[in-house]
Design a protein around this motif. Structure first.
Motif, PDB file in Angstrom:
ATOM      1  N   PHE A  62       0.845  -1.194   0.000  1.00  0.00           N
ATOM      2  CA  PHE A  62       0.000   0.000   0.000  1.00  0.00           C
ATOM      3  C   PHE A  62       0.877   1.239   0.000  1.00  0.00           C
ATOM      4  CE2 PHE A  62      -2.500   3.293   2.171  1.00  0.00           C
ATOM      5  CZ  PHE A  62      -3.711   3.208   1.510  1.00  0.00           C
ATOM      6  N   PHE A  63       0.720   2.084  -1.031  1.00  0.00           N
ATOM      7  CA  PHE A  63       1.567   3.269  -1.163  1.00  0.00           C
ATOM      8  C   PHE A  63       0.746   4.536  -1.375  1.00  0.00           C
ATOM      9  CE2 PHE A  63       4.033  -0.406  -2.320  1.00  0.00           C
ATOM     10  CZ  PHE A  63       5.248  -0.199  -1.681  1.00  0.00           C
ATOM     11  N   VAL A  64      -0.521   4.509  -0.993  1.00  0.00           N
ATOM     12  CA  VAL A  64      -1.403   5.661  -1.161  1.00  0.00           C
ATOM     13  C   VAL A  64      -1.235   6.601   0.030  1.00  0.00           C
ATOM     14  CG1 VAL A  64      -3.760   6.449  -1.545  1.00  0.00           C
ATOM     15  CG2 VAL A  64      -3.051   4.202  -2.388  1.00  0.00           C
ATOM     16  N   GLY A  65      -1.121   7.895  -0.255  1.00  0.00           N
ATOM     17  CA  GLY A  65      -1.037   8.909   0.795  1.00  0.00           C
ATOM     18  C   GLY A  65      -1.893  10.097   0.405  1.00  0.00           C
ATOM     19  N   ALA A  66      -1.219  11.186   0.037  1.00  0.00           N
ATOM     20  CA  ALA A  66      -1.907  12.383  -0.462  1.00  0.00           C
ATOM     21  C   ALA A  66      -2.973  12.889   0.498  1.00  0.00           C
ATOM     22  CB  ALA A  66      -2.504  12.128  -1.837  1.00  0.00           C
ATOM     23  N   GLY A  67      -2.628  12.954   1.777  1.00  0.00           N
ATOM     24  CA  GLY A  67      -3.538  13.539   2.751  1.00  0.00           C
ATOM     25  C   GLY A  67      -4.179  12.576   3.722  1.00  0.00           C
ATOM     26  N   ASP A 110     -11.916  18.537   9.802  1.00  0.00           N
ATOM     27  CA  ASP A 110     -10.792  17.872   9.134  1.00  0.00           C
ATOM     28  C   ASP A 110      -9.823  18.939   8.655  1.00  0.00           C
ATOM     29  OD1 ASP A 110     -11.933  18.979   6.806  1.00  0.00           O
ATOM     30  OD2 ASP A 110     -12.991  17.127   6.313  1.00  0.00           O
ATOM     31  N   GLY A 111      -8.751  18.513   7.999  1.00  0.00           N
ATOM     32  CA  GLY A 111      -7.730  19.457   7.577  1.00  0.00           C
ATOM     33  C   GLY A 111      -8.188  20.441   6.521  1.00  0.00           C
ATOM     34  N   SER A 112      -9.035  19.986   5.590  1.00  0.00           N
ATOM     35  CA  SER A 112      -9.448  20.861   4.492  1.00  0.00           C
ATOM     36  C   SER A 112     -10.356  21.979   4.980  1.00  0.00           C
ATOM     37  CB  SER A 112     -10.143  20.057   3.394  1.00  0.00           C
ATOM     38  OG  SER A 112     -11.345  19.469   3.872  1.00  0.00           O
ATOM     39  N   THR A 113     -11.341  21.659   5.806  1.00  0.00           N
ATOM     40  CA  THR A 113     -12.227  22.708   6.311  1.00  0.00           C
ATOM     41  C   THR A 113     -11.505  23.606   7.312  1.00  0.00           C
ATOM     42  OG1 THR A 113     -13.115  21.135   7.935  1.00  0.00           O
ATOM     43  CG2 THR A 113     -14.368  21.424   5.904  1.00  0.00           C
ATOM     44  N   ALA A 114     -10.533  23.054   8.029  1.00  0.00           N
ATOM     45  CA  ALA A 114      -9.718  23.890   8.916  1.00  0.00           C
ATOM     46  C   ALA A 114      -8.935  24.923   8.107  1.00  0.00           C
ATOM     47  CB  ALA A 114      -8.763  23.021   9.734  1.00  0.00           C
ATOM     48  N   THR A 115      -8.466  24.524   6.924  1.00  0.00           N
ATOM     49  CA  THR A 115      -7.752  25.465   6.059  1.00  0.00           C
ATOM     50  C   THR A 115      -8.664  26.604   5.622  1.00  0.00           C
ATOM     51  OG1 THR A 115      -6.330  23.664   5.253  1.00  0.00           O
ATOM     52  CG2 THR A 115      -6.413  25.677   3.930  1.00  0.00           C
TER      53      THR A 115
END
Length: 446
Positions: free
Chosen positions: A70-75, A135-140
């Motif tokens: 498993f090599f998926v990341g991107a957040g 989450d991180g996106s709405t925090a941004t």
């Protein structure tokens, strides 16, 4: 009580009561491209045990992160979550606790949130942190709104290295407003946001490590932003990186937002996760969400209360600092338990292990002639394949290898990204996993 009216007349009466002319009016904010008819392939009018059997069959079709290389990341990252975390968060006093409106009966929840805030402030190098975001996106997005309130300026620049889904979330939050500019992606780590800053800039938003895995020079960007009276917002999607990298607050960041999923929270097919937000103390009155504070009661005993709660500002409607309606309390608890188990030295060791696994991955890829674009990285990197990445990833998935994220899936139509593949390695990535990936890649790109 009837929840769904059975007749057309009933439905029309309800629509008229809320000022809508049709059912479609209720979905006007949803893009037409994602609307459509959905007919799930489920058995109709079956007994419960038959439905359960059918659902088990559907579940077996999933290929989970732990089922192979498993090599998926991107957040969102696959890390080991100690069994202690899951055991503790499922205790009834945690699992059923919600909003601590009454401190006299919510001391445990309030203390946990206070400890969580302390951990986040220490990790990010900031003065104060709130009691979590969605989450991180709405925090941004909340951080961008916060910066505009603080500076009384509207212009905001989003770095091309910002995660595309974070960018899209900010754009959605600021829909219809002027002043937001999204810079072009820079997969090779070239280009700089500094040249765009002017006296009308409220903030610049950068991510480090960024979407492509590059580390950014936070100090230089902070200095450039502050010279123009702008704020620097730093985004971190891989919170484990702060076990090894210097905290953004120590490098001049004004607001730090992050995704805390990597600690205590499994991938769980996309959520729920936990957003982190921390800032300088002088900006605390503009902070969204809620803040738990320590106090002393009438008897001189230590206690905890909600010191600041912008949720209560929903009464103020458009004048509210923020309209976030809750916090990811259980996910925040999982984060706090995991980080407490690790301690400072444990987090540093975990971060070093992640970096060493990524180095092993990069070395083996380069030894086989695969182009790695990164000069710097933590546990994630971007490679350029000689062929489009999507068919390669799909072919490897058929072999049981989840080989990262093709950039074109999140940046459709962008020139020059079709062959780019983002790969992540964590402490759970073994040498055998890396060998399997490299061998399979050779077969697809030869």
């Amino acid at each position: 009580m009837r929840y769904l009216p059975h007749s057309a007349a009933d439905r029309q009466h309800m629509l008229a009561a809320i000022g809508a002319s049709s059912i479609d009016d209720l979905f006007a904010a949803v893009p037409k491209s994602v609307l459509g008819t959905f007919s799930p392939d489920l058995p109709d009018h079956q007994p419960e045990f038959a439905v359960e059997a059918h659902m088990r069959g559907l579940a077996k079709a999933n290929h989970a992160a732990g089922d192979g290389p498993f090599f998926v990341g991107a957040g969102a990252y696959r890390h080991h979550v100690p069994a202690t975390v899951d055991h503790l968060i499922q205790r009834s006093e945690w699992l059923t606790a919600y909003t601590p409106y009454q401190p006299e009966i919510s001391q445990g929840t309030l203390q946990m949130l206070f400890e969580f805030q302390t951990q986040v402030a220490n990790l990010t190098g900031m003065d104060v942190a709130n009691a979590s975001m969605y989450d991180g996106s709405t925090a941004t997005a909340e951080a961008v709104l916060m910066a505009r309130r603080i500076t009384k300026k509207n212009k905001v620049f989003l770095s091309g290295g910002l995660h595309p889904q974070y960018r899209d979330t900010v754009v959605t939050y600021l829909s219809g407003e002027e002043g937001l500019e999204c810079l072009s992606p820079s997969p090779e780590g070239q280009g700089d946001i500094v040249d765009h800053i002017d006296d009308d800039t409220a903030a610049i938003v950068i991510q480090t490590p960024d979407f492509y895995g590059h580390l950014r020079n936070v100090s230089a960007l902070a200095e450039a932003a502050h010279e123009k009276g702008a704020l620097l917002i730093v985004v971190v999607t891989e919170i484990v990186s702060l076990g090894l990298l210097e905290a953004p607050g120590a490098l001049g960041a004004d607001i730090v937002v992050a995704e805390g999923q990597s600690l205590g929270n499994p991938l769980t097919f996309g959520g729920p996760y936990v957003g982190l937000l921390a800032c300088r103390e002088k900006f605390v009155r503009q902070m969204p969400g809620r803040l738990c504070g320590e106090t002393i009661d009438a008897d001189g005993k230590r206690g905890f209360v909600l010191t600041l709660s912008t949720r209560e500002q929903h009464i103020r409607r458009e004048k509210a600092t923020s309209n976030i309606c809750t916090n990811s309390g259980l996910c925040a608890l999982a984060f706090t338990i995991h980080l407490s188990l690790l301690g400072e030295r444990g987090l540093t060791r975990l971060a070093k292990l992640n970096h060493s696994r990524a180095i092993a991955l990069a070395d083996m890829l380069e030894a086989e002639g695969v182009e790695v674009l990164n000069k710097t990285f933590f546990n994630e990197m971007t490679v350029r394949l000689p062929v489009p990445a999507v068919p390669v990833v799909e072919a490897l998935a058929a072999k049981g290898i989840l080989a990262g994220l093709p950039v074109s899936r999140l940046e459709p139509g962008k020139p020059g990204v079709e062959n780019l593949l983002i790969l992540a390695a964590t402490e759970l990535t073994t040498d055998a996993d890396i060998s399997a990936l490299v061998d399979a890649l050779k077969g697809e790109i030869a």
